[in-house]
Design a protein around this motif. Structure first.
Motif, PDB file in Angstrom:
ATOM      1  N   PHE A 136      -3.041 -20.957 -91.921  1.00  0.00           N
ATOM      2  CA  PHE A 136      -2.560 -19.892 -92.804  1.00  0.00           C
ATOM      3  C   PHE A 136      -2.495 -20.373 -94.257  1.00  0.00           C
ATOM      4  O   PHE A 136      -2.909 -19.660 -95.175  1.00  0.00           O
ATOM      5  N   VAL A 137      -1.975 -21.572 -94.448  1.00  0.00           N
ATOM      6  CA  VAL A 137      -1.896 -22.119 -95.814  1.00  0.00           C
ATOM      7  C   VAL A 137      -3.295 -22.256 -96.398  1.00  0.00           C
ATOM      8  O   VAL A 137      -3.536 -21.929 -97.571  1.00  0.00           O
ATOM      9  N   THR A 138      -4.244 -22.718 -95.584  1.00  0.00           N
ATOM     10  CA  THR A 138      -5.628 -22.859 -96.045  1.00  0.00           C
ATOM     11  C   THR A 138      -6.227 -21.504 -96.405  1.00  0.00           C
ATOM     12  O   THR A 138      -6.917 -21.364 -97.423  1.00  0.00           O
ATOM     13  N   ALA A 139      -5.957 -20.502 -95.573  1.00  0.00           N
ATOM     14  CA  ALA A 139      -6.490 -19.163 -95.827  1.00  0.00           C
ATOM     15  C   ALA A 139      -5.963 -18.590 -97.143  1.00  0.00           C
ATOM     16  O   ALA A 139      -6.695 -17.945 -97.896  1.00  0.00           O
ATOM     17  N   PHE A 140      -4.695 -18.833 -97.422  1.00  0.00           N
ATOM     18  CA  PHE A 140      -4.079 -18.265 -98.626  1.00  0.00           C
ATOM     19  C   PHE A 140      -4.360 -19.085 -99.880  1.00  0.00           C
ATOM     20  O   PHE A 140      -4.366 -18.557-100.991  1.00  0.00           O
ATOM     21  N   SER A 141      -4.584 -20.384 -99.711  1.00  0.00           N
ATOM     22  CA  SER A 141      -4.814 -21.245-100.878  1.00  0.00           C
ATOM     23  C   SER A 141      -6.290 -21.382-101.218  1.00  0.00           C
ATOM     24  O   SER A 141      -6.649 -21.683-102.361  1.00  0.00           O
ATOM     25  N   GLY A 142      -7.154 -21.180-100.214  1.00  0.00           N
ATOM     26  CA  GLY A 142      -8.583 -21.344-100.441  1.00  0.00           C
ATOM     27  C   GLY A 142      -9.019 -22.794-100.489  1.00  0.00           C
ATOM     28  O   GLY A 142     -10.140 -23.107-100.871  1.00  0.00           O
ATOM     29  N   SER A 143      -8.141 -23.706-100.063  1.00  0.00           N
ATOM     30  CA  SER A 143      -8.433 -25.134-100.094  1.00  0.00           C
ATOM     31  C   SER A 143      -8.215 -25.728 -98.700  1.00  0.00           C
ATOM     32  O   SER A 143      -7.283 -25.340 -97.991  1.00  0.00           O
ATOM     33  N   THR A 144      -9.077 -26.670 -98.333  1.00  0.00           N
ATOM     34  CA  THR A 144      -8.941 -27.327 -97.025  1.00  0.00           C
ATOM     35  C   THR A 144      -8.025 -28.545 -97.086  1.00  0.00           C
ATOM     36  O   THR A 144      -7.897 -29.266 -96.106  1.00  0.00           O
ATOM     37  N   GLU A 145      -7.386 -28.764 -98.225  1.00  0.00           N
ATOM     38  CA  GLU A 145      -6.535 -29.941 -98.391  1.00  0.00           C
ATOM     39  C   GLU A 145      -5.422 -29.985 -97.346  1.00  0.00           C
ATOM     40  O   GLU A 145      -5.030 -31.062 -96.891  1.00  0.00           O
ATOM     41  N   ASP A 146      -4.898 -28.817 -96.964  1.00  0.00           N
ATOM     42  CA  ASP A 146      -3.778 -28.769 -96.017  1.00  0.00           C
ATOM     43  C   ASP A 146      -4.219 -28.388 -94.604  1.00  0.00           C
ATOM     44  O   ASP A 146      -3.371 -28.109 -93.751  1.00  0.00           O
ATOM     45  N   LEU A 147      -5.521 -28.367 -94.350  1.00  0.00           N
ATOM     46  CA  LEU A 147      -6.013 -28.047 -93.013  1.00  0.00           C
ATOM     47  C   LEU A 147      -5.889 -29.289 -92.131  1.00  0.00           C
ATOM     48  O   LEU A 147      -6.485 -30.322 -92.414  1.00  0.00           O
ATOM     49  N   LEU A 148      -5.108 -29.180 -91.065  1.00  0.00           N
ATOM     50  CA  LEU A 148      -4.811 -30.335 -90.228  1.00  0.00           C
ATOM     51  C   LEU A 148      -5.805 -30.486 -89.077  1.00  0.00           C
ATOM     52  O   LEU A 148      -6.379 -29.508 -88.602  1.00  0.00           O
ATOM     53  N   ALA A 149      -5.980 -31.712 -88.650  1.00  0.00           N
ATOM     54  CA  ALA A 149      -6.740 -32.038 -87.444  1.00  0.00           C
ATOM     55  C   ALA A 149      -5.860 -32.978 -86.638  1.00  0.00           C
ATOM     56  O   ALA A 149      -5.884 -34.187 -86.835  1.00  0.00           O
ATOM     57  N   LEU A 150      -5.063 -32.419 -85.761  1.00  0.00           N
ATOM     58  CA  LEU A 150      -4.046 -33.178 -85.049  1.00  0.00           C
ATOM     59  C   LEU A 150      -4.627 -33.894 -83.838  1.00  0.00           C
ATOM     60  O   LEU A 150      -5.307 -33.294 -83.015  1.00  0.00           O
ATOM     61  N   SER A 151      -4.356 -35.174 -83.743  1.00  0.00           N
ATOM     62  CA  SER A 151      -4.756 -35.951 -82.570  1.00  0.00           C
ATOM     63  C   SER A 151      -3.684 -35.797 -81.497  1.00  0.00           C
ATOM     64  O   SER A 151      -2.503 -36.033 -81.758  1.00  0.00           O
ATOM     65  N   ASN A 206     -11.779 -25.401 -87.579  1.00  0.00           N
ATOM     66  CA  ASN A 206     -11.878 -26.257 -88.766  1.00  0.00           C
ATOM     67  C   ASN A 206     -13.308 -26.319 -89.302  1.00  0.00           C
ATOM     68  O   ASN A 206     -13.519 -26.322 -90.518  1.00  0.00           O
ATOM     69  N   ALA A 207     -14.279 -26.374 -88.396  1.00  0.00           N
ATOM     70  CA  ALA A 207     -15.681 -26.444 -88.829  1.00  0.00           C
ATOM     71  C   ALA A 207     -16.068 -25.189 -89.607  1.00  0.00           C
ATOM     72  O   ALA A 207     -16.715 -25.264 -90.657  1.00  0.00           O
ATOM     73  N   GLU A 208     -15.665 -24.021 -89.101  1.00  0.00           N
ATOM     74  CA  GLU A 208     -16.007 -22.771 -89.785  1.00  0.00           C
ATOM     75  C   GLU A 208     -15.281 -22.646 -91.119  1.00  0.00           C
ATOM     76  O   GLU A 208     -15.860 -22.197 -92.117  1.00  0.00           O
ATOM     77  N   ILE A 209     -14.016 -23.055 -91.156  1.00  0.00           N
ATOM     78  CA  ILE A 209     -13.266 -22.980 -92.410  1.00  0.00           C
ATOM     79  C   ILE A 209     -13.904 -23.878 -93.472  1.00  0.00           C
ATOM     80  O   ILE A 209     -14.077 -23.466 -94.631  1.00  0.00           O
ATOM     81  N   ARG A 210     -14.261 -25.079 -93.087  1.00  0.00           N
ATOM     82  CA  ARG A 210     -14.895 -25.984 -94.053  1.00  0.00           C
ATOM     83  C   ARG A 210     -16.244 -25.439 -94.517  1.00  0.00           C
ATOM     84  O   ARG A 210     -16.634 -25.602 -95.672  1.00  0.00           O
ATOM     85  N   ASN A 211     -16.940 -24.767 -93.626  1.00  0.00           N
ATOM     86  CA  ASN A 211     -18.215 -24.153 -93.998  1.00  0.00           C
ATOM     87  C   ASN A 211     -17.997 -23.029 -95.010  1.00  0.00           C
ATOM     88  O   ASN A 211     -18.752 -22.896 -95.982  1.00  0.00           O
ATOM     89  N   ILE A 212     -16.958 -22.230 -94.806  1.00  0.00           N
ATOM     90  CA  ILE A 212     -16.650 -21.133 -95.720  1.00  0.00           C
ATOM     91  C   ILE A 212     -16.286 -21.674 -97.099  1.00  0.00           C
ATOM     92  O   ILE A 212     -16.775 -21.189 -98.127  1.00  0.00           O
ATOM     93  N   VAL A 213     -15.427 -22.677 -97.108  1.00  0.00           N
ATOM     94  CA  VAL A 213     -14.981 -23.245 -98.383  1.00  0.00           C
ATOM     95  C   VAL A 213     -16.144 -23.885 -99.141  1.00  0.00           C
ATOM     96  O   VAL A 213     -16.282 -23.736-100.353  1.00  0.00           O
ATOM     97  N   SER A 214     -17.022 -24.595 -98.411  1.00  0.00           N
ATOM     98  CA  SER A 214     -18.146 -25.283 -99.055  1.00  0.00           C
ATOM     99  C   SER A 214     -19.173 -24.304 -99.618  1.00  0.00           C
ATOM    100  O   SER A 214     -19.969 -24.663-100.485  1.00  0.00           O
ATOM    101  N   SER A 215     -19.155 -23.051 -99.131  1.00  0.00           N
ATOM    102  CA  SER A 215     -20.114 -22.058 -99.624  1.00  0.00           C
ATOM    103  C   SER A 215     -19.781 -21.582-101.034  1.00  0.00           C
ATOM    104  O   SER A 215     -20.585 -20.902-101.670  1.00  0.00           O
ATOM    105  N   GLY A 216     -18.555 -21.922-101.488  1.00  0.00           N
ATOM    106  CA  GLY A 216     -18.201 -21.630-102.875  1.00  0.00           C
ATOM    107  C   GLY A 216     -17.714 -20.226-103.133  1.00  0.00           C
ATOM    108  O   GLY A 216     -17.727 -19.763-104.285  1.00  0.00           O
ATOM    109  N   GLY A 217     -17.267 -19.514-102.089  1.00  0.00           N
ATOM    110  CA  GLY A 217     -16.748 -18.168-102.291  1.00  0.00           C
ATOM    111  C   GLY A 217     -15.430 -18.177-103.042  1.00  0.00           C
ATOM    112  O   GLY A 217     -14.749 -19.195-103.133  1.00  0.00           O
ATOM    113  N   ALA A 218     -15.087 -17.020-103.593  1.00  0.00           N
ATOM    114  CA  ALA A 218     -13.842 -16.924-104.362  1.00  0.00           C
ATOM    115  C   ALA A 218     -12.621 -17.014-103.460  1.00  0.00           C
ATOM    116  O   ALA A 218     -11.536 -17.379-103.905  1.00  0.00           O
TER     117      ALA A 218
END
Length: 349
Positions: free
Chosen positions: A210-225, A244-256
């Motif tokens: 949710f934080v990633t969706a609202f901020s537009g940044s993957t900085e807070d996207l967790l990958a919990l072991s 996580n893979a899809e979110i990183r793909n969306i962010v890397s595409s450079g959308g607003a």
């Protein structure tokens, strides 16, 4: 140095929680094992349902609504489990209570931040309605007003919300709290703590999305072991890999934005803006009417989705608050009973 057979440390700075939590077969009765297994199997199925068949569904409002519904169900289930265990608050160790109260207040803070962002996004809907109304006119002056409304909409929705920015510290604190207290001489306590662990992993991960969706940044996207021992371990691992893979793909595409409905509306706005900016008569541009209808339809669907998601976030807030209030009331009742007993004992002397 970790031994080769040790699980990856990932986000657990204090080691693997299941070294402390995993009950030996002799520690738990068949009934307690059944209670724990039932809880974990339900959680596993719930996590599997969050893995979309189509990756395009990830980070849509409908998927986020489903994720929040899932959290509400899990937090309701843990309250039922506590009742089924017949483990009164008076039997809880102080460290369990401290952990629970600390986590609950952080979750309430996250809910308030999410509600703030959803309200902010929905407020922009009025600007799109105003733009659509003016674009349906044949007056050039109203086209200027429409252009101003579209400008204001883009400035509003893509402005960063400081309350979402503050969620980073909360998330990292919650990750640290995944390292649960040790449980000694209490089989029911071990079941409770292990069930809480599953609840917390699901909650922390979804909140990070949710934080990633609202901020537009993957900085807070967790990958919990996660240890391979809980029955829901594979489900949460599979969920994280796909999402996580899809979110990183969306962010890397450079959308607003990473919210797909919001990106779709912005696409419609970008189609309209040059038409009304160039000074030509929009009505003479063949797709103009279709663009206006498209923007209006997408904006209305997005607004309705935001309303529904807001309701789910509010419901989650109420569930967390209710559990916290119940615990505090039980603690006060226990303290009162203890004080009364002490008073009676002193009076009998």
């Amino acid at each position: 140095m970790s031994r080769p057979q040790d699980p990856p440390r990932g986000f657990f700075p204090f080691g693997n929680p299941f070294r402390m939590l995993s009950p030996k077969g002799s520690d738990l009765s068949p009934w307690l094992l059944s209670v724990l297994n039932d809880f974990e199997l339900v959680l596993a199925e719930r996590l599997k349902k969050l893995i979309p068949k189509n990756k395009d569904d990830i980070l849509t409002i409908s998927w986020m609504k489903l994720a929040m519904e899932s959290l509400c169900e899990t937090h309701s289930d843990i309250k039922i489990l506590i009742t089924d265990l017949h483990l009164p608050v008076s039997d809880w160790e102080d460290k369990w209570i401290d952990v629970y109260l600390d986590i609950s207040v952080k979750l309430l803070d996250l809910c308030n931040a999410f509600s703030s962002e959803l309200t902010r996004l929905n407020q922009a809907h009025l600007l799109l309605q105003c733009a659509k109304h003016n674009l349906e006119s044949s007056c050039s002056e109203k086209y200027i007003r429409a252009r101003s409304s579209l400008d204001s909409w883009r400035q509003h929705v893509f402005l960063k919300n400081p309350r979402i920015g503050n969620c980073c510290a909360i998330l990292h604190s919650l990750v640290e709290s995944l390292n649960l207290p040790k449980v000694k001489n209490s089989p029911k306590g071990k079941v409770l703590m292990q069930a809480f662990y599953g609840v917390k992993v699901q909650t922390v991960y979804i909140c990070s999305v949710f934080v990633t969706a609202f901020s537009g940044s993957t900085e807070d996207l967790l990958a919990l072991s996660v240890s391979g021992k809980p029955l829901w371990a594979k489900a949460v691992s599979d969920l994280q890999i796909v999402v996580n893979a899809e979110i990183r793909n969306i962010v890397s595409s450079g959308g607003a934005t990473v919210l797909k409905e919001l990106e779709a509306i912005d696409g419609s706005v970008k189609k309209l803006y040059p038409i009304i900016q160039d000074g030509m008569n929009p009505i003479e541009v063949e797709p103009f009417t279709d663009y206006v209808l498209e923007m209006g339809k997408k904006a209305e669907e997005f607004s309705q989705g935001l309303d529904q998601l807001t309701e789910e976030v509010d419901e989650f807030f109420k569930i967390v608050l209710s559990g916290r209030d119940t615990l505090l009331c039980n603690l006060r009742s226990t303290d009162s009973a203890s004080n009364s007993a002490v008073g009676r004992n002193e009076g009998q002397r």
